[in-house]
Design a protein around this motif. Structure first.
Motif, PDB file in Angstrom:
ATOM      1  N   ASP A 246       0.573   4.368  -2.536  1.00  0.00           N
ATOM      2  CA  ASP A 246       0.491   5.769  -2.100  1.00  0.00           C
ATOM      3  C   ASP A 246       1.510   6.622  -2.845  1.00  0.00           C
TER       4      ASP A 246
ATOM      5  N   GLN B 289       0.305   7.179  -6.311  1.00  0.00           N
ATOM      6  CA  GLN B 289      -0.806   8.130  -6.378  1.00  0.00           C
ATOM      7  C   GLN B 289      -0.290   9.561  -6.295  1.00  0.00           C
ATOM      8  N   GLU B 290       0.721   9.774  -5.444  1.00  0.00           N
ATOM      9  CA  GLU B 290       1.315  11.100  -5.322  1.00  0.00           C
ATOM     10  C   GLU B 290       2.123  11.461  -6.561  1.00  0.00           C
TER      11      GLU B 290
ATOM     12  N   GLU C 218       0.836  -1.213   0.000  1.00  0.00           N
ATOM     13  CA  GLU C 218       0.000   0.000   0.000  1.00  0.00           C
ATOM     14  C   GLU C 218       0.867   1.258   0.000  1.00  0.00           C
ATOM     15  N   GLU C 219       2.052   1.165   0.601  1.00  0.00           N
ATOM     16  CA  GLU C 219       2.962   2.309   0.611  1.00  0.00           C
ATOM     17  C   GLU C 219       3.390   2.660  -0.811  1.00  0.00           C
TER      18      GLU C 219
ATOM     19  N   GLN D 278      11.177   9.240  -5.839  1.00  0.00           N
ATOM     20  CA  GLN D 278      10.139   9.994  -5.126  1.00  0.00           C
ATOM     21  C   GLN D 278      10.463  11.461  -5.124  1.00  0.00           C
TER      22      GLN D 278
END
Length: 126
Positions: free
Chosen positions: A23, A26-27, A19-20, A126
């Protein structure tokens, strides 16, 4: 302590939560590239190729890429609106990999990439 419990205690892994990664994506949907998904180990195992560049260079001439595919974000759709190009891509995948078509190859690559990320063997931008 039974042998099973001792064995599992000795080999417990610290896995990251999938899930990380979701996330992160999604960002920043551009955090994962085709190069992250189709690395040389993956291609060597699942296809006749040892690199993504080899795979692309062997595509039918009707399918052209103006960019370095390894740098293309996964969110980019390599599926073509032209049914002929899509058919050629699917046929190339079917003939040169263990997959039936491009969609199957992308889905499997994503699963393997997520597994590598969860085990800490892959970092995403990221």
């Amino acid at each position: 302590m039974s042998d099973d419990n001792r064995l599992s205690a000795e080999f417990s892994l610290d896995l990251r939560d999938p899930e990380e990664l979701m996330d992160i994506l999604q960002e920043d949907p551009y955090a994962v590239t085709f190069g992250d998904i189709f690395d040389s180990d993956y291609l060597a195992e699942k296809s006749e190729y040892s690199s993504l560049n080899q795979f692309v260079n062997d595509l039918p001439p009707e399918i052209e890429f103006d960019v370095e595919l390894a740098e293309v974000p996964m969110v980019a759709s390599l599926s073509s609106d032209d049914p002929t190009e899509q058919e050629l891509l699917d046929k190339h995948v079917a003939n040169n990999t263990s997959f039936e078509d491009w969609k199957d190859m992308k889905e499997d690559g994503m699963k393997q990439m997520m597994s590598k990320w969860a085990s800490g063997r892959l970092e995403v931008n990221q």
